[in-house]
Enzyme design. Structure first.
Site, PDB file in Angstrom:
ATOM      1  N   GLU A   1      24.395 -49.641 128.362  1.00  0.00           N
ATOM      2  CA  GLU A   1      23.822 -48.990 127.188  1.00  0.00           C
ATOM      3  C   GLU A   1      24.917 -48.524 126.233  1.00  0.00           C
ATOM      4  OE1 GLU A   1      20.165 -46.493 127.175  1.00  0.00           O
ATOM      5  OE2 GLU A   1      21.547 -44.859 126.739  1.00  0.00           O
TER       6      GLU A   1
ATOM      7  N   ARG B   1      25.733 -48.562  89.366  1.00  0.00           N
ATOM      8  CA  ARG B   1      25.632 -47.209  88.835  1.00  0.00           C
ATOM      9  C   ARG B   1      26.776 -46.955  87.856  1.00  0.00           C
ATOM     10  NH1 ARG B   1      22.794 -42.717  87.370  1.00  0.00           N
ATOM     11  NH2 ARG B   1      23.777 -40.775  88.072  1.00  0.00           N
TER      12      ARG B   1
ATOM     13  N   GLN C   1      38.690 -44.388  91.577  1.00  0.00           N
ATOM     14  CA  GLN C   1      39.370 -44.451  92.872  1.00  0.00           C
ATOM     15  C   GLN C   1      38.691 -43.567  93.910  1.00  0.00           C
ATOM     16  OE1 GLN C   1      43.516 -42.823  93.749  1.00  0.00           O
ATOM     17  NE2 GLN C   1      43.954 -44.982  93.345  1.00  0.00           N
TER      18      GLN C   1
END
Length: 378
Positions: free
Chosen positions: A242, A268, A279
Site C-alpha cells: 500500500e 491568467r 518569476q
C-alpha cells in the site's frame, strides 16, 4: 538503471487514462453507497480492482511497479481522488494479503469477486487505542473448536460502510505481544459484525470510512490468513504494497494539478501580461515540478525493489513521505496560484483536502521517519 517505460507499460497507462476519463471525467464525489458500489463494478470492468491479482481470478497479474503506474494513470484521469483511494486500498491492503496468505479454498472463494469489484473489501486495523501503536490492538479472537470468536471495535476502516469483506487483525494470544496477533479475511455478512455509518471527514469524500464492531462474531477457521501469530507480519506485508503502490494515485493527482497550473499561468493576465511571466509564479510552478519528479523516482524505486523481493523498509518509507509531503505542498501552491478562485469549492481546495490525509494513513510521516531511523541504526 533504465528509466524508460516499455511499450506495454505506456499502452496500458494510455488505455487507463482514456477509459477512466470516459467514465469519470468531471466526476464529483458522490457520497452515495450504491453509487460507490456501482463505481467499484465499473473499476472492475476496467481491470483496476484486480491489477496485481492472479490472471486466473480475473486479475491483471501485474507486479508492484506496473500496479503503481496503473494507479498513477487512474489518479490523473479521475478527479475523484477518494474513489481512486478506495479502489487502491481495497486492492493493496485487502486483496493482496488474501492473495498471498489465504488458503487455496478461500482464495478460490474470494479473489474473483475482489478482482471484479463485485466484492468490496475494507482493511480494519486501527482502533481508538491503536493507531501508530499497532502492537496495542485490543480486538480479540478467541480460538474455538472450529474457528474464532471475535470481539471488539475497529475505529477507522476505509470502505467499511459498503464492505462485503473485512480484512482485520486481532489478538489470539495476549501473552505473546506482536507474535500473538493474527489476521483474518472476514465476510461482512457473518452474524456479529456491525458496519458503521460513514464518518464525516476532511477530504477523500469518494471513499466512505467507518467503524466496525465485532460482537461474539464466529469466524470459521478457514478465514485465518497465514498461521496464528502471523498477523503483524501480514500487516507489514500489505502495508509495503500500500505505501509503495497506492501513492501512485497522488503522482497522478500532481500531474493533473501541475498541467492545470501551467495552463492557468499562461491564460491568467495581470498587469498586462500572463502571470507565468512573473518569476514569483514561474518559480513556484518549477518547485512543484521538482517535488513531483523527485517523489516519482522514489516511488518507482520502492516498487522496483518490491518486484525484486527486496525487503527494504526504508525505501518504501522514504517514498511514502516524499509523495505525501509533495502532494500537500503542491496543493498549497496550486491554491495560492489560483488566488480567490482556488479557494472556491472544487479544484485546488478539494485537491488540498484530498492530499492532507496522505500524511496520516498507511502510517504517519512520523512513523515513516522512525522506520528510516531504525534502518540507519538509530
Amino acid at each position: 538503471m533504465d528509466f524508460g517505460l516499455s511499450t506495454a507499460q505506456r499502452e496500458r497507462c494510455d488505455r487507463i487514462l482514456q477509459e477512466v476519463g470516459a467514465h469519470w471525467a468531471g466526476r464529483r464525489p458522490a457520497g452515495d453507497p450504491e453509487q460507490t458500489r456501482a463505481d467499484f463494478r465499473t473499476a472492475g470492468k476496467l481491470g483496476l480492482t484486480g491489477l496485481c491479482l492472479p490472471a486466473g481470478t480475473g486479475g491483471g497479474a501485474l507486479g508492484a511497479l506496473d500496479t503503481a503506474l496503473a494507479l498513477e494513470a487512474f489518479g490523473r484521469a479521475c478527479p475523484d481522488t477518494g474513489l481512486a483511494f478506495a479502489v487502491a486500498a481495497h486492492l493493496l491492503a485487502c486483496a493482496v494479503p488474501v492473495r498471498d496468505f489465504a488458503s487455496e479454498e478461500v482464495r478460490d472463494e474470494l479473489l474473483r469477486g475482489l478482482a471484479s469489484g463485485e466484492l468490496v473489501a475494507s482493511n480494519a486495523m486501527t482502533e481508538d487505542g491503536a493507531g501508530s501503536d499497532i502492537g496495542n490492538i485490543a480486538v480479540t479472537a478467541e480460538p474455538t473448536g472450529d474457528g474464532y470468536l471475535l470481539n471488539g471495535e475497529k475505529s477507522w476502516a476505509s470502505n467499511a460502510p459498503i464492505a462485503n469483506l473485512v480484512v482485520t487483525y486481532a489478538v489470539t494470544d495476549p501473552r505473546a505481544g506482536f507474535l500473538g496477533q493474527s489476521a483474518f479475511a472476514v465476510p461482512a455478512d457473518l452474524p456479529g459484525i456491525t458496519l458503521g455509518e460513514p464518518l464525516p471527514k476532511m477530504g477523500l469524500a469518494g471513499c466512505p470510512a467507518g467503524r466496525i464492531r465485532f460482537e461474539n462474531c464466529h469466524v470459521p477457521a478457514r478465514y485465518l490468513l497465514g498461521e496464528e501469530g502471523q498477523g503483524a507480519t501480514i500487516f507489514q506485508h500489505s502495508m509495503a504494497w500500500e505505501r509503495a503502490c497506492l501513492f501512485g494515485i497522488y503522482l497522478g493527482l500532481m500531474d493533473r494539478q501541475l498541467a492545470d497550473c501551467v495552463r492557468w499561468a499562461g491564460e491568467r493576465k495581470q498587469f498586462g501580461q500572463p502571470i507565468g511571466r512573473f518569476q514569483a509564479v514561474s518559480h513556484r510552478i518549477a518547485a512543484m515540478d521538482q517535488r513531483l519528479e523527485a517523489a516519482r523516482l522514489l516511488l518507482y524505486r520502492a516498487c522496483w525493489l518490491l518486484d525484486q523481493d527486496e525487503d527494504d523498509v526504508s525505501a518504501v518509507a522514504r517514498s511514502k513521505v516524499a509523495v505525501s509531503e509533495a502532494a500537500v505542498a503542491n496543493s498549497l501552491d496550486a491554491l495560492q496560484l489560483h488566488g480567490g478562485l482556488g479557494y472556491l469549492a472544487g479544484g485546488a481546495e478539494e485537491q488540498l483536502r484530498d492530499t492532507v490525509p496522505s500524511t496520516l494513513f498507511s502510517g504517519t510521516t512520523e512513523i515513516q521517519r522512525e522506520l528510516i531511523a531504525k534502518q540507519l541504526g538509530l
